[in-house]
Design an enzyme around this catalytic site. Sequence first.
Site, PDB file in Angstrom:
ATOM      1  N   CYS A 158       1.945   2.893   0.919  1.00  0.00           N
ATOM      2  CA  CYS A 158       0.680   2.132   0.835  1.00  0.00           C
ATOM      3  C   CYS A 158       0.647   2.013   2.226  1.00  0.00           C
ATOM      4  CB  CYS A 158       1.689   0.995   0.680  1.00  0.00           C
ATOM      5  SG  CYS A 158       2.362  -0.118   1.530  1.00  0.00           S
ATOM      6  N   HIS A 251      -3.298  -4.766   2.593  1.00  0.00           N
ATOM      7  CA  HIS A 251      -3.067  -4.359   3.822  1.00  0.00           C
ATOM      8  C   HIS A 251      -4.620  -4.068   4.759  1.00  0.00           C
ATOM      9  CE1 HIS A 251       1.206  -3.735   2.837  1.00  0.00           C
ATOM     10  NE2 HIS A 251       1.685  -2.280   3.396  1.00  0.00           N
TER      11      HIS A 251
END
Length: 359
Positions: A158, A251
Amino acid sequence: MKKYQVGIIGATGMVGQRFATLLENHPWFEVKALAASGRSAGKTYEEAVGERWAMSTPMPESMKEMIIFDAAADVEKVASLVDFVFCAVNMNKDEIKALEEAYAKAECPVMSNNSANRGTPDVPMIIPEINADHAAVIEAQRKRLGTKRGFISVKSNCSLQSYVPAIHPLMDLNVTKVLACTYQAISGAGKTFKTWPESLDNVIPFIGGEEGKSENEPLKIWGHVEDGKIVNATSPCITSQCLRVPVSDGHTAAVFVSYEKKIELEEIIHRWESYKGIPQELELPSAPKQFLHYFREDDRPQSRLDCNLENGMAVSIGRLRPDTQYDIKFVCLSHNTLRGAAGGAVLMAELLCAKGYLD
């Protein structure tokens, strides 16, 4: 297109829960089986998850009363019920490899969210807008496994799905060096502020194994298929630092890039804004209409404002400017459990369906 029957392996965890919400009303996929550890086997999904439901939307009504299978003990049973499975389990790497191969050898393709098989040379690691052509290695993998339908396909880590998509449209400029510092949400650790109160008002400067994945996995994504294996790219040289920050989802990456063929900054923005991949061309159900969004405001992208852009499947970019030691620097953001995890795996499955690998 026919409706594919699917299973979720690791259904009780955070990514498994995200799979459940994404698949609830999916136009191509219908959840037919849920599996988890032996501790949850035999319980209803609602009983097995209990108060650990971490999604902002309710548990799908259609799944609440489904009985959980034992992910390891009931491989043949689950495989008999579904066309393929999504897999997101919390086990050690050897156990995950064995589990995923068991499903594949039961002629049940695996769409994996796990890291165990990302380094396997004949397992494609697909970001659908970037390296859809890597699916060609599946035939070689089937020969190795001795299967007709079964195979494993994985999505990448990710943390790199914020900055690799932004760098990709620049690769023809001969990108030589990349520095990526990532600031990663607590949901990437499967946590919420309720379950991890020590993350509040805190920054943790270590995420086990994350920096190695961030530096090495992009080279497989930018590699090529040769003689039934994926040969990694040899450049760019990537270094990273990964921090856990007190953010629920999203993120963020601060990215510095050097490249040999110089172009104007506006041309870089144009490349980002106009970039399309196969998911956009095929209009896959989970594909964002615009993969890369550039914000001209100085204070964007922000995780709270932008990580859900295009249902959490778009990548946001901002603050492009020259750098004194690299050529350019910019900031990227992606939703780590949507684009970075379950959503990316669902999009990968849609791509493989459209290409006939799941028939």
